[in-house]
Design a protein around this motif. Structure first.
Motif, PDB file in Angstrom:
ATOM      1  N   LYS A 223       0.818  -1.215   0.000  1.00 52.62           N
ATOM      2  CA  LYS A 223       0.000   0.000   0.000  1.00 52.62           C
ATOM      3  C   LYS A 223       0.851   1.264   0.000  1.00 52.62           C
ATOM      4  O   LYS A 223       0.472   2.281  -0.558  1.00 52.62           O
ATOM      5  CB  LYS A 223      -0.928   0.008   1.236  1.00 52.62           C
ATOM      6  CG  LYS A 223      -1.838  -1.212   1.313  1.00 52.62           C
ATOM      7  CD  LYS A 223      -2.765  -1.281   0.107  1.00 52.62           C
ATOM      8  CE  LYS A 223      -3.510  -2.617   0.073  1.00 52.62           C
ATOM      9  NZ  LYS A 223      -4.129  -2.872  -1.240  1.00 52.62           N
ATOM     10  N   THR A 224       1.985   1.205   0.690  1.00 58.24           N
ATOM     11  CA  THR A 224       2.894   2.358   0.702  1.00 58.24           C
ATOM     12  C   THR A 224       4.292   1.840   0.351  1.00 58.24           C
ATOM     13  O   THR A 224       4.523   0.622   0.377  1.00 58.24           O
ATOM     14  CB  THR A 224       2.986   2.992   2.109  1.00 58.24           C
ATOM     15  OG1 THR A 224       3.681   2.067   2.963  1.00 58.24           O
ATOM     16  CG2 THR A 224       1.614   3.282   2.678  1.00 58.24           C
ATOM     17  N   ILE A 225       5.201   2.730   0.050  1.00 58.15           N
ATOM     18  CA  ILE A 225       6.534   2.245  -0.325  1.00 58.15           C
ATOM     19  C   ILE A 225       7.224   1.548   0.847  1.00 58.15           C
ATOM     20  O   ILE A 225       8.079   0.687   0.636  1.00 58.15           O
ATOM     21  CB  ILE A 225       7.433   3.351  -0.931  1.00 58.15           C
ATOM     22  CG1 ILE A 225       7.622   4.497   0.040  1.00 58.15           C
ATOM     23  CG2 ILE A 225       6.941   3.808  -2.265  1.00 58.15           C
ATOM     24  CD1 ILE A 225       8.796   5.390  -0.345  1.00 58.15           C
ATOM     25  N   ASP A 226       6.857   1.884   2.062  1.00 53.37           N
ATOM     26  CA  ASP A 226       7.476   1.218   3.212  1.00 53.37           C
ATOM     27  C   ASP A 226       7.093  -0.266   3.283  1.00 53.37           C
ATOM     28  O   ASP A 226       7.804  -1.059   3.903  1.00 53.37           O
ATOM     29  CB  ASP A 226       7.098   1.935   4.511  1.00 53.37           C
ATOM     30  CG  ASP A 226       7.881   3.229   4.661  1.00 53.37           C
ATOM     31  OD1 ASP A 226       8.946   3.344   4.007  1.00 53.37           O
ATOM     32  OD2 ASP A 226       7.422   4.136   5.379  1.00 53.37           O
ATOM     33  N   ASP A 227       5.976  -0.628   2.642  1.00 56.09           N
ATOM     34  CA  ASP A 227       5.606  -2.048   2.611  1.00 56.09           C
ATOM     35  C   ASP A 227       6.633  -2.886   1.839  1.00 56.09           C
ATOM     36  O   ASP A 227       6.755  -4.086   2.053  1.00 56.09           O
ATOM     37  CB  ASP A 227       4.220  -2.230   1.977  1.00 56.09           C
ATOM     38  CG  ASP A 227       3.119  -1.745   2.910  1.00 56.09           C
ATOM     39  OD1 ASP A 227       3.369  -1.657   4.128  1.00 56.09           O
ATOM     40  OD2 ASP A 227       2.012  -1.441   2.407  1.00 56.09           O
ATOM     41  N   PHE A 228       7.369  -2.227   0.941  1.00 57.85           N
ATOM     42  CA  PHE A 228       8.431  -2.951   0.215  1.00 57.85           C
ATOM     43  C   PHE A 228       9.532  -3.395   1.171  1.00 57.85           C
ATOM     44  O   PHE A 228      10.321  -4.266   0.854  1.00 57.85           O
ATOM     45  CB  PHE A 228       9.068  -2.035  -0.839  1.00 57.85           C
ATOM     46  CG  PHE A 228       8.295  -1.927  -2.127  1.00 57.85           C
ATOM     47  CD1 PHE A 228       7.932  -3.060  -2.839  1.00 57.85           C
ATOM     48  CD2 PHE A 228       7.960  -0.684  -2.647  1.00 57.85           C
ATOM     49  CE1 PHE A 228       7.245  -2.956  -4.047  1.00 57.85           C
ATOM     50  CE2 PHE A 228       7.277  -0.569  -3.849  1.00 57.85           C
ATOM     51  CZ  PHE A 228       6.909  -1.714  -4.550  1.00 57.85           C
ATOM     52  N   LEU A 229       9.591  -2.737   2.356  1.00 55.08           N
ATOM     53  CA  LEU A 229      10.693  -3.010   3.283  1.00 55.08           C
ATOM     54  C   LEU A 229      10.340  -4.059   4.336  1.00 55.08           C
ATOM     55  O   LEU A 229      11.115  -4.295   5.255  1.00 55.08           O
ATOM     56  CB  LEU A 229      11.111  -1.704   3.980  1.00 55.08           C
ATOM     57  CG  LEU A 229      11.492  -0.543   3.048  1.00 55.08           C
ATOM     58  CD1 LEU A 229      11.858   0.695   3.850  1.00 55.08           C
ATOM     59  CD2 LEU A 229      12.654  -0.934   2.140  1.00 55.08           C
ATOM     60  N   ARG A 230       9.183  -4.694   4.194  1.00 57.09           N
ATOM     61  CA  ARG A 230       8.803  -5.702   5.195  1.00 57.09           C
ATOM     62  C   ARG A 230       9.805  -6.864   5.168  1.00 57.09           C
ATOM     63  O   ARG A 230      10.221  -7.311   4.089  1.00 57.09           O
ATOM     64  CB  ARG A 230       7.386  -6.212   4.908  1.00 57.09           C
ATOM     65  CG  ARG A 230       6.312  -5.146   5.165  1.00 57.09           C
ATOM     66  CD  ARG A 230       4.979  -5.795   5.502  1.00 57.09           C
ATOM     67  NE  ARG A 230       4.524  -6.659   4.446  1.00 57.09           N
ATOM     68  CZ  ARG A 230       3.587  -6.332   3.537  1.00 57.09           C
ATOM     69  NH1 ARG A 230       3.007  -5.140   3.570  1.00 57.09           N
ATOM     70  NH2 ARG A 230       3.216  -7.185   2.626  1.00 57.09           N
ATOM     71  N   PRO A 231      10.194  -7.369   6.347  1.00 57.93           N
ATOM     72  CA  PRO A 231      11.255  -8.389   6.418  1.00 57.93           C
ATOM     73  C   PRO A 231      10.986  -9.617   5.546  1.00 57.93           C
ATOM     74  O   PRO A 231      11.903 -10.171   4.954  1.00 57.93           O
ATOM     75  CB  PRO A 231      11.280  -8.784   7.902  1.00 57.93           C
ATOM     76  CG  PRO A 231      10.612  -7.676   8.623  1.00 57.93           C
ATOM     77  CD  PRO A 231       9.678  -7.005   7.680  1.00 57.93           C
ATOM     78  N   GLU A 232       9.715 -10.039   5.459  1.00 60.76           N
ATOM     79  CA  GLU A 232       9.443 -11.267   4.691  1.00 60.76           C
ATOM     80  C   GLU A 232       9.674 -11.080   3.187  1.00 60.76           C
ATOM     81  O   GLU A 232       9.716 -12.058   2.434  1.00 60.76           O
ATOM     82  CB  GLU A 232       8.019 -11.782   4.961  1.00 60.76           C
ATOM     83  CG  GLU A 232       6.903 -10.905   4.428  1.00 60.76           C
ATOM     84  CD  GLU A 232       6.413  -9.871   5.437  1.00 60.76           C
ATOM     85  OE1 GLU A 232       7.197  -9.513   6.356  1.00 60.76           O
ATOM     86  OE2 GLU A 232       5.260  -9.422   5.309  1.00 60.76           O
ATOM     87  N   LEU A 233       9.832  -9.822   2.754  1.00 62.04           N
ATOM     88  CA  LEU A 233      10.064  -9.581   1.322  1.00 62.04           C
ATOM     89  C   LEU A 233      11.542  -9.373   1.009  1.00 62.04           C
ATOM     90  O   LEU A 233      11.906  -9.026  -0.108  1.00 62.04           O
ATOM     91  CB  LEU A 233       9.272  -8.355   0.862  1.00 62.04           C
ATOM     92  CG  LEU A 233       7.759  -8.537   0.799  1.00 62.04           C
ATOM     93  CD1 LEU A 233       7.084  -7.229   0.415  1.00 62.04           C
ATOM     94  CD2 LEU A 233       7.385  -9.621  -0.190  1.00 62.04           C
ATOM     95  N   LYS A 234      12.403  -9.591   1.993  1.00 61.87           N
ATOM     96  CA  LYS A 234      13.835  -9.328   1.795  1.00 61.87           C
ATOM     97  C   LYS A 234      14.368 -10.131   0.587  1.00 61.87           C
ATOM     98  O   LYS A 234      14.201 -11.344   0.512  1.00 61.87           O
ATOM     99  CB  LYS A 234      14.620  -9.684   3.043  1.00 61.87           C
ATOM    100  CG  LYS A 234      16.074  -9.321   2.902  1.00 61.87           C
ATOM    101  CD  LYS A 234      16.780  -9.207   4.220  1.00 61.87           C
ATOM    102  CE  LYS A 234      18.185  -8.712   3.939  1.00 61.87           C
ATOM    103  NZ  LYS A 234      18.938  -8.403   5.082  1.00 61.87           N
ATOM    104  N   GLY A 235      14.988  -9.416  -0.324  1.00 62.02           N
ATOM    105  CA  GLY A 235      15.574 -10.052  -1.504  1.00 62.02           C
ATOM    106  C   GLY A 235      14.563 -10.392  -2.580  1.00 62.02           C
ATOM    107  O   GLY A 235      14.909 -10.977  -3.601  1.00 62.02           O
ATOM    108  N   LYS A 236      13.304 -10.066  -2.332  1.00 59.73           N
ATOM    109  CA  LYS A 236      12.256 -10.437  -3.291  1.00 59.73           C
ATOM    110  C   LYS A 236      11.548  -9.214  -3.863  1.00 59.73           C
ATOM    111  O   LYS A 236      10.432  -9.302  -4.356  1.00 59.73           O
ATOM    112  CB  LYS A 236      11.212 -11.332  -2.582  1.00 59.73           C
ATOM    113  CG  LYS A 236      11.772 -12.651  -2.074  1.00 59.73           C
ATOM    114  CD  LYS A 236      11.958 -13.598  -3.244  1.00 59.73           C
ATOM    115  CE  LYS A 236      12.398 -14.977  -2.770  1.00 59.73           C
ATOM    116  NZ  LYS A 236      12.606 -15.892  -3.898  1.00 59.73           N
TER     117      LYS A 236
END
Lengths: 406, 286
Positions: free
Chosen positions: A198-211
């Motif tokens: 929803k926001t660009i900070d959602d890209f930084l969620r730990p479960e998305l690391k490297g993805k």
């Protein structure tokens, strides 16, 4: 002339396979990716529309032939017959043969490939190309493209009013004519990322690391990040706003959160689940979803997506005769019915007035698709990246490139 | 040997007829013309480009002729980590290639010598990947290797090793193919252990192949930009100097930087190769 197929069934089989492979859409995309990696010499002429299989009549090419360089996933394509329906229709109607080549992966890289010919006014190998307007602005300022003859393109009166003057160095569109108006937003794998982005900070969620993936087109990636950080990208902004967004991206890359930075080939990473969330071009995801069973969700974030136009231009090296053939081609694609047919497939904002009405007959489900015919809500979310001065362009492009590790 | 042979001939015929030198010159002309046209002229152009300065317009790709020697210092200061990374990758991949290639070349060139059919087949297997595009082969590894590995130092070095193995194997094979097995036999007759025979007979006799193979691999590896590219086996943390040169030419259109880095790369390779050849005692290869 159609050549007789050999009698031997095994040889026939092999030829069929080879023909299939030549026209396979996935193969085209891979080829484009390969081209992007610096293999400028890799010819992709095998995917020329004129060489396509299938049963659609394509005319005899007696009126001349032109070469059209375009981006991948950017023209209606029929998987069953392996043909480009509207392009075939154009060729059948006019007897103009079009060699359609999908080898633009990134504006800068493609420009780098043809810049020497452009600077010398020599033939680039393309009679028309559809680069993005900020790059077209550069070509116009450098005097590298030809003026189009509006009297040969009566249908261009259908150009959406808001696009007529949207390229500041080409008011009234004398040198350029929009092909599509691509929008970028965010995409995520619906199953793996149920909460979405929803926001660009959602890209930084730990479960998305490297993805997480981002585009190498600076304006799309930086435009979405800058808007996520509260900047109006079409308004007045300067180094502090750009630097803040670049620092955000730099941190995300250095921490390993963002691992993929690609041109048009980012779709492959989505397909293989190498990327689960990304900045993406709307139309690409629509095509991926239609081919692979709605695996992805695409949204233009509340904070804002980026819209621009990719426009036809005729490089200086193209002959006057071929320029006229290109004008015929542009005129053809400005017929609302044809534009609607293309929009139904490519899912980008169509620049043609009247295409929405024409869509009623082609595919009524698409009439209210905001990615093709933006409603007020979508219009309020999509913003254009302001035109950069040459100095800013250089400074920001180099800074962006450094963050990509180069 | 080549140089010695040449000078010996020259010494033996100090009064060679003048006409002959003209013949030699005519025969050499195509080669000289080729070098002037395809090496010297582009190289001079590269040097000129490397000294350019930004134009007043300040736009992308706008540079003017100048003698800005500071470009070199700036390029080294900014990109020494990329240069270092390139050579570290190339050295590791060359050593890995040698470890894989030598036994393979030995098998094909010595052990399979009595079976010409098998030998031919093995050689074809080494060369076969070359029938497929370099780019596609590298892209294929991206599908094969686990996604966790892609984009790491390992994947790039792996790609380099894989792609250049035939360049290592074939020269070593060519050397070992000519190895006179009677010398090996003589070694064992003289009570040398297999290891000693290998060290004293086989290895020295195959050194020209090893040197050629390592150079044929190391030089293109140092300048490679495909394997380390983000589109292939690399990531933002693995770019080699070739990637920077490519991006400077094609994306940021910083031509002086690209030209400067190309010349620096060329100079470093030249120094490394000259030192290596001198140390390995095979100057006659040059």
């Amino acid at each position: 002339m159609v050549r007789q197929m050999p009698e031997d069934p095994i040889v026939r089989n092999i030829i069929d396979l080879m023909r299939g492979a030549q026209m396979n859409r996935r193969a085209l995309l891979r080829g484009a990716a390969v081209g992007a990696a610096g293999a400028g010499t890799l010819a992709l002429s095998a995917c020329g529309g004129g060489g396509g299989g299938g049963s659609v009549e394509q005319g005899d090419g007696s009126a001349g032939s032109i070469v059209w360089g375009n981006w991948t996933y950017y023209l209606d394509f029929n998987e069953d017959t392996q043909t480009w329906p509207t392009l075939d229709e154009f060729m059948a109607q006019t007897n103009i043969s079009v060699d359609y080549i999908e080898d633009i992966d990134d504006n800068n890289t493609f420009y780098g490939k043809i810049k020497d010919q452009l600077q010398l006014g020599q033939n680039t190998g393309y009679d028309t190309i559809t680069l993005t307007d900020w790059m077209n602005g550069r070509l116009i300022q450098d005097g590298q493209v030809q003026e189009l003859d509006a009297s040969r393109m009566p249908n261009t009166k259908n150009l959406l009013a808001n696009l007529r003057d949207s390229l500041d160095v080409d008011p009234g569109r004398k040198y350029t004519m929009p092909w599509q108006a691509p929008a970028s937003g965010v995409v995520w794998n619906t199953e793996a990322v149920p909460d979405g982005i929803k926001t660009i900070d959602d890209f930084l969620r730990p479960e998305l690391k490297g993805k997480v993936g981002m585009l190498t087109e600076m304006r799309d990636t930086m435009g979405i990040i800058m808007q996520g950080l509260g900047t109006d990208i079409s308004g007045e902004w300067g180094d502090p706003e750009f630097d803040a967004a670049l620092a955000w991206l730099d941190d995300a890359i250095k921490s390993g959160q963002v691992a993929q930075l690609k041109g048009n080939s980012y779709t492959q990473d989505l397909e293989t689940d190498t990327t689960l969330a990304a900045i993406a071009w709307t139309g690409d995801i629509a095509i991926l979803n239609s081919e692979q069973g709605e695996r992805w969700t695409l949204e233009v974030p509340e904070s804002g997506g980026v819209i621009t136009a990719d426009s036809f231009t005729v490089p200086n090296g193209t002959t006057p005769e071929n320029k006229e053939l290109v004008e015929d081609l542009i005129n053809f694609y400005y017929e609302p019915e044809i534009a609607a047919q293309v929009a139904d497939y490519v899912w980008f904002v169509t620049p043609v007035e009247g295409a929405r009405e024409a869509m009623e007959a082609i595919n009524p489900e698409q009439v209210d698709n905001p990615f093709i015919f933006p409603d007020d809500d979508m219009n309020s979310r999509l913003h254009g990246f302001r035109t950069l001065t040459p100095q800013e362009d250089k400074k920001y492009t180099e800074a962006f490139s450094k963050v990509l590790g180069l | 040997m080549a140089f010695t042979a040449f000078s010996a001939t020259a010494a033996a015929a100090p009064h060679a007829p003048r006409k002959r030198s003209w013949t030699a010159l005519i025969l050499l002309a195509p080669g000289i013309a080729y070098m002037l046209l395809f090496f010297l002229a582009p190289f001079i152009q590269l040097v000129i480009t490397s000294l350019q300065a930004p134009a007043d317009t300040g736009g992308i790709g706008d540079y003017v002729a100048a003698f800005q020697f500071s470009n070199y210092a700036a390029a080294i200061q900014e990109y020494w980590p990329h240069i270092l990374r390139s050579f570290v990758y190339a050295v590791i991949a060359t050593i890995a290639g040698l470890i894989i290639s030598y036994p393979l070349a030995y098998l094909i060139g010595v052990r399979l010598r009595p079976y010409p059919m098998l030998q031919g087949l093995a050689l074809i297997l080494v060369i076969a990947p070359f029938f497929i595009s370099f780019l596609l082969r590298t892209l294929a590894w991206k599908q094969i290797l686990p996604s966790e590995v892609i984009g790491t130092d390992f994947s790039v070095i792996f790609g380099l090793t894989y792609n250049f193995i035939p360049f290592m194997t074939l020269p070593i094979f060519a050397s070992l193919q000519q190895l006179d097995l009677r010398l090996v036999e003589a070694g064992s007759d003289l009570y040398a252990s297999p290891v000693t025979t290998f060290r004293k007979v086989t290895l020295p006799l195959s050194m020209p192949g090893v040197v050629s193979g390592t150079l044929l691999s190391f030089i293109p590896m140092s300048g490679d930009y495909v394997n380390a590219s983000r589109e292939f086996l690399g990531s933002t943390s693995t770019p080699m100097i070739g990637n920077v040169i490519e991006a400077s030419f094609l994306q940021t259109q910083n031509y002086p930087l690209a030209a400067t880095l190309s010349i620096i790369l060329m100079a470093i390779i030249l120094v490394i190769v000259a030192t290596y050849v001198r140390r390995s005692g095979t100057e006659d290869l040059l």
